[in-house]
Scaffold this motif. Sequence first.
Motif, PDB file in Angstrom:
ATOM      1  N   ALA A  68       0.863  -1.178   0.000  1.00 53.61           N
ATOM      2  CA  ALA A  68       0.000   0.000   0.000  1.00 53.61           C
ATOM      3  C   ALA A  68       0.900   1.229   0.000  1.00 53.61           C
ATOM      4  O   ALA A  68       1.557   1.522   0.990  1.00 53.61           O
ATOM      5  CB  ALA A  68      -0.920   0.015   1.216  1.00 53.61           C
ATOM      6  N   ARG A  69       0.951   1.888  -1.133  1.00 54.02           N
ATOM      7  CA  ARG A  69       1.800   3.075  -1.215  1.00 54.02           C
ATOM      8  C   ARG A  69       1.216   4.207  -0.368  1.00 54.02           C
ATOM      9  O   ARG A  69      -0.009   4.299  -0.218  1.00 54.02           O
ATOM     10  CB  ARG A  69       1.913   3.530  -2.671  1.00 54.02           C
ATOM     11  N   PRO A  70       2.054   5.065   0.190  1.00 55.03           N
ATOM     12  CA  PRO A  70       1.551   6.169   1.015  1.00 55.03           C
ATOM     13  C   PRO A  70       0.558   7.023   0.236  1.00 55.03           C
ATOM     14  O   PRO A  70       0.669   7.202  -0.983  1.00 55.03           O
ATOM     15  CB  PRO A  70       2.822   6.971   1.350  1.00 55.03           C
ATOM     16  N   GLY A  71      -0.448   7.526   0.950  1.00 59.19           N
ATOM     17  CA  GLY A  71      -1.444   8.380   0.316  1.00 59.19           C
ATOM     18  C   GLY A  71      -0.916   9.783   0.095  1.00 59.19           C
ATOM     19  O   GLY A  71       0.218  10.118   0.440  1.00 59.19           O
ATOM     20  N   GLN A  72      -1.761  10.634  -0.478  1.00 56.36           N
ATOM     21  CA  GLN A  72      -1.382  12.009  -0.791  1.00 56.36           C
ATOM     22  C   GLN A  72      -2.182  12.966   0.074  1.00 56.36           C
ATOM     23  O   GLN A  72      -3.324  12.695   0.431  1.00 56.36           O
ATOM     24  CB  GLN A  72      -1.660  12.292  -2.272  1.00 56.36           C
ATOM     25  N   SER A  73      -1.592  14.103   0.425  1.00 53.27           N
ATOM     26  CA  SER A  73      -2.320  15.070   1.237  1.00 53.27           C
ATOM     27  C   SER A  73      -1.977  16.484   0.805  1.00 53.27           C
ATOM     28  O   SER A  73      -0.868  16.766   0.350  1.00 53.27           O
ATOM     29  CB  SER A  73      -1.994  14.885   2.720  1.00 53.27           C
ATOM     30  N   GLU A 615      -4.747  12.708  -9.435  1.00 50.23           N
ATOM     31  CA  GLU A 615      -3.582  13.291 -10.085  1.00 50.23           C
ATOM     32  C   GLU A 615      -3.496  14.794  -9.796  1.00 50.23           C
ATOM     33  O   GLU A 615      -2.407  15.345  -9.588  1.00 50.23           O
ATOM     34  CB  GLU A 615      -3.661  13.051 -11.603  1.00 50.23           C
ATOM     35  N   ASP A 616      -4.654  15.452  -9.797  1.00 51.91           N
ATOM     36  CA  ASP A 616      -4.661  16.880  -9.479  1.00 51.91           C
ATOM     37  C   ASP A 616      -4.194  17.127  -8.050  1.00 51.91           C
ATOM     38  O   ASP A 616      -3.536  18.136  -7.759  1.00 51.91           O
ATOM     39  CB  ASP A 616      -6.074  17.448  -9.664  1.00 51.91           C
ATOM     40  N   MET A 617      -4.518  16.194  -7.153  1.00 47.84           N
ATOM     41  CA  MET A 617      -4.058  16.343  -5.768  1.00 47.84           C
ATOM     42  C   MET A 617      -2.537  16.244  -5.676  1.00 47.84           C
ATOM     43  O   MET A 617      -1.913  16.951  -4.880  1.00 47.84           O
ATOM     44  CB  MET A 617      -4.717  15.290  -4.877  1.00 47.84           C
ATOM     45  N   VAL A 618      -1.948  15.378  -6.482  1.00 46.76           N
ATOM     46  CA  VAL A 618      -0.488  15.284  -6.518  1.00 46.76           C
ATOM     47  C   VAL A 618       0.102  16.614  -6.984  1.00 46.76           C
ATOM     48  O   VAL A 618       1.080  17.124  -6.415  1.00 46.76           O
ATOM     49  CB  VAL A 618      -0.034  14.133  -7.435  1.00 46.76           C
ATOM     50  N   LEU A 619      -0.504  17.175  -8.014  1.00 47.33           N
ATOM     51  CA  LEU A 619      -0.056  18.477  -8.516  1.00 47.33           C
ATOM     52  C   LEU A 619      -0.188  19.548  -7.441  1.00 47.33           C
ATOM     53  O   LEU A 619       0.707  20.376  -7.234  1.00 47.33           O
ATOM     54  CB  LEU A 619      -0.880  18.858  -9.750  1.00 47.33           C
ATOM     55  N   PHE A 630      -6.283  26.308  -4.245  1.00 44.97           N
ATOM     56  CA  PHE A 630      -6.083  25.628  -5.518  1.00 44.97           C
ATOM     57  C   PHE A 630      -7.405  25.047  -5.984  1.00 44.97           C
ATOM     58  O   PHE A 630      -8.091  24.372  -5.236  1.00 44.97           O
ATOM     59  CB  PHE A 630      -5.057  24.511  -5.371  1.00 44.97           C
ATOM     60  N   GLY A 631      -7.767  25.321  -7.218  1.00 48.39           N
ATOM     61  CA  GLY A 631      -9.034  24.832  -7.729  1.00 48.39           C
ATOM     62  C   GLY A 631      -9.032  23.331  -7.926  1.00 48.39           C
ATOM     63  O   GLY A 631      -8.063  22.755  -8.382  1.00 48.39           O
ATOM     64  N   ILE A 632     -10.125  22.716  -7.583  1.00 45.34           N
ATOM     65  CA  ILE A 632     -10.287  21.274  -7.770  1.00 45.34           C
ATOM     66  C   ILE A 632     -11.252  21.046  -8.913  1.00 45.34           C
ATOM     67  O   ILE A 632     -12.320  21.644  -8.987  1.00 45.34           O
ATOM     68  CB  ILE A 632     -10.821  20.611  -6.488  1.00 45.34           C
ATOM     69  N   ARG A 633     -10.882  20.164  -9.812  1.00 43.27           N
ATOM     70  CA  ARG A 633     -11.782  19.864 -10.917  1.00 43.27           C
ATOM     71  C   ARG A 633     -12.075  18.369 -10.924  1.00 43.27           C
ATOM     72  O   ARG A 633     -11.247  17.550 -10.558  1.00 43.27           O
ATOM     73  CB  ARG A 633     -11.168  20.288 -12.253  1.00 43.27           C
ATOM     74  N   VAL A 634     -13.265  18.022 -11.349  1.00 49.53           N
ATOM     75  CA  VAL A 634     -13.678  16.628 -11.465  1.00 49.53           C
ATOM     76  C   VAL A 634     -14.161  16.421 -12.884  1.00 49.53           C
ATOM     77  O   VAL A 634     -15.095  17.081 -13.338  1.00 49.53           O
ATOM     78  CB  VAL A 634     -14.803  16.283 -10.468  1.00 49.53           C
ATOM     79  N   ARG A 635     -13.517  15.520 -13.582  1.00 50.42           N
ATOM     80  CA  ARG A 635     -13.875  15.282 -14.969  1.00 50.42           C
ATOM     81  C   ARG A 635     -15.331  14.841 -15.067  1.00 50.42           C
ATOM     82  O   ARG A 635     -15.799  14.015 -14.297  1.00 50.42           O
ATOM     83  CB  ARG A 635     -12.978  14.197 -15.563  1.00 50.42           C
ATOM     84  N   ASN A 636     -16.070  15.413 -16.013  1.00 47.79           N
ATOM     85  CA  ASN A 636     -17.457  15.031 -16.245  1.00 47.79           C
ATOM     86  C   ASN A 636     -17.704  15.113 -17.742  1.00 47.79           C
ATOM     87  O   ASN A 636     -18.202  16.094 -18.259  1.00 47.79           O
ATOM     88  CB  ASN A 636     -18.410  15.963 -15.491  1.00 47.79           C
ATOM     89  N   ASN A 637     -17.346  14.047 -18.424  1.00 48.21           N
ATOM     90  CA  ASN A 637     -17.398  14.039 -19.874  1.00 48.21           C
ATOM     91  C   ASN A 637     -18.608  13.276 -20.384  1.00 48.21           C
ATOM     92  O   ASN A 637     -18.682  12.924 -21.539  1.00 48.21           O
ATOM     93  CB  ASN A 637     -16.125  13.403 -20.440  1.00 48.21           C
ATOM     94  N   SER A 638     -19.554  12.982 -19.495  1.00 47.81           N
ATOM     95  CA  SER A 638     -20.729  12.214 -19.870  1.00 47.81           C
ATOM     96  C   SER A 638     -21.937  13.130 -19.969  1.00 47.81           C
ATOM     97  O   SER A 638     -22.141  14.000 -19.131  1.00 47.81           O
ATOM     98  CB  SER A 638     -21.006  11.124 -18.831  1.00 47.81           C
TER      99      SER A 638
END
Length: 942
Positions: A68-73, A615-619, A630-638
Amino acid sequence: MGLDIEKVAMLTGMVDKLVQMKHVDNALDESVVEELIQKALFISDVPYSDDEIAAVKRDIAYKYQIQARPGQSILADYEQANWYDDRKAEIQQNFWTRYKNYLIDEKHFSPNVVSTLGNDTLDQKLMNYILDPKADYGKPVLKRGLIIGDVQSGKTSTYIGFICKAADAGYKVFILLTGTIESLRKQTQERVEEGFIGIDMSANTTGGKRVGVGLDNKPIHAMALTSRASDFRGNSNKIAMSLGKDKDAVVFVIKKNTTTLTKLTKWLIDLNADPRTHKIDMPMLMIDDEADNASINTSSDKEDPTKINKLIRKLADVFTKSNYVGFTATPFANVFIDPETTEKMETHDLFPEDFIVALPTPSNYIGPTRIFPKDAEFHSQLVYITDAGREEEDGYSFYFKHKKDWKGKLPESMTDAIYAFYLANAIRDLRGDQREHRSMLINISRFVKVQKYIKEIVEKIHAEAYRSLKYNLSSDFELSMKDPVLNRIYKVWQSQYEKCGFTWDEVAAALFDAMEKIQIKVVNSSRSSEKLEYPKNESLRVIAIGGLALSRGLTLEGLIISYFYRNTCTYDVLMQMGRWFGYRRGYEDLFRIWTHKASAEWYAEIADATEKLKEDMVLMRDLGQKPRDFGIRVRNNSTDLNNTAYNKMRNATDEFDVSSYFGSIVETPYLRFDVEAQKNNFRAVTDLVSECLSRGYRFERRATGSGRKGRYVLSDVPKELIVELIDRLSISKYSSYFNTKQISEFLSGCTDASIDVFDVAFMDGESPDKVADVCGQKITCVERKTCIIDSELDRLSIGRKGKLGGPGDGLVGIVDFNGKTAEEIIENAKASFRKFYEKEKGVPFDKTRVYPSETWFRFVVDRKPLLLIYLIDVGVAEENQKKQEAEFKAAMGNTPAVGLALGLPRNDEEAGLTSTRYKVNRVYNWFDREEMEDILAEGREE
């Protein structure tokens, strides 16, 4: 054939001891496992079959090879003092040590996973992020955070470990908010008692029965004022002694219920608060499980939050050192909470101001990315439901939109799924897993009456199979196959489990015993709901039928078969319905998911969107950005799915990354609430018409489409004039589909001749009350009486659903073209859309439905690109906005507001170009993402 489970356990234990003696590191490779097994076999001097040795090998691999790789914060303060690091050496880990051993020894967690949980997630992150219980902050303090996990991935284990660590550090009060359903609250209470308290707090248990961590018979130092039998009632005087006077930690496991929240808050203040400040001077950790459910403020007025949201905030404000930590697998609603609030501290909203943590995903977790993409490891274990159909005149076919008292014919595929459950049970028995719980999920209706009816049908199917297996199954294969039920079970075995490692004869011999004890239960949020009891060391085999209760946090132990046919339209609800995610130790190859093809594709889309969010959280972390900055975006292509419910996205907007506009139509459902901007847009429009007239173009009303009403139209307008207009427009940033910069760059850069000239049409209305003069032509304005003003955001919302135009507006401009009549072009487009719809949805298209506006571009080649201009007479929906409306109209005078839509026909040569839509929180729009990524890339290069 079959396994001797006792022998397997004995050999596994011997190998485990050898591993510990060798002090092998976490990377226990296959050769080392093989060597240790051979050594254990030599020591035991007991014969083992190949299957039993293989089972031992699986058990050891599970225990030591899972990573289990360490999480991101991301944090509000990356330079904060890490109080827990400083004090960890002096803290006695009593609660944590007990719980760690319980997870490894009793719950069979991988030591690697538990190590990551304790050392990284809890020690390095969460404990440092909450308040120091020993510190004097001088004033009341509230910390707010969000923990993002995966559905069915072990969030409960994480927050119980969190409670243990916090209790060791000095926290005394824990408030655990479950969902809104009592069955979920009870399940959570049981897990808290087993993992933290150590006794069953039920009122009918004299002296408390030891459970879980309490079975070590050591002193109990925690208690709960809720129990498996009841939520907090407010009628116990124990609490007056519990806070501050006793050394024991106190836990409240409560539903998000207005009555319960009110009672608990009142009780705490009346019996424990300082009468002068009305606050309790103690550290408190509040954990909100399923934090996106019921906790979000869905009120349009952020100063007047919804009731449960308000009560949670009030409860957190009772303590001088409060921590609110939300846990969820579907954070889409939480990241859209408005971080900008003018409210006082005691009414702070629940935006994760201080930290957001993404939990690590263990390597053995089976989530959406391993199931739903077409190239995924477990994709072949999906079975598409193709026989649910749609409601016919006879009312027999089950379909999505049935009535609450529906009683008709259920899909035959459900019977196959039930038979698969029998087979999977038999195979697990043959593998030596007789004591493990087994569950099947049937989630196809939200209506209680329909769920009860489904149970009746399932009971009939089960009774018929019981009789066939008991009386007609024999060693004579040909004779057995004359029974239609047995024949069908055999066909399911052929299609699903023929390669499971056992022959049909072996599986058939185990079938009756495997299915005989199966229970059939309706599990929902009603009072008549049946209970799911998973007793310790007893194999419960259950077919659970339900809706909401099976979609929010409730765990179905040993879930093997899922039959899921629901048409929800939001990411979070759909993901929560995915109870099949999680860990399938020893039966990864056996689980099956019967579902609709469109649902499977939605899950694939959600999985991709969730990965992009991480991935955005890593950035964000790499850039040192804060949750609020920092703005958070959630892909919604449907086109069919939203990230979450509309009322949870009041502060969210769209971002549209466009590579191509071919085959689509984009519009401006939001206008700027700015008089000068609107007047500028109207001047730009009239200047376009004036320029066209000066070049000899006709501007007059003419019929367009198939018998459609006349519109004022300019034909064959050069593309460069369209680009000039778009460059002059002042468009609301909330109309992100209509990004003028992107559109202008696309049109200017595209050399395809199909968009060299445009039709420009004015969409006028019916009422003569508001008429605009456009270069001498009187055009009746379009009435929009449901506009909503948000002056703070400089936003005028056109309609409650964010739609400017109607589905038929794109028909304007379809005329006889290239030898085809307008009628032929339109009918061909309709046929193409129906074919596309039925392929995507797997059900026939209801011809009474309206065709979406995209139809007239996505499925049409024989037309020119179209620019629609709407001259709008604004009328607001809210009574409290009438004054703003009057002031706006007075300032506008005779000038109308301007809305636009741009549609381009399909271009097969450009089909490879794509576009991606994101839903973003308010802060995201303040930043240039490409610039951030460039800065980060430069930093990495250095």
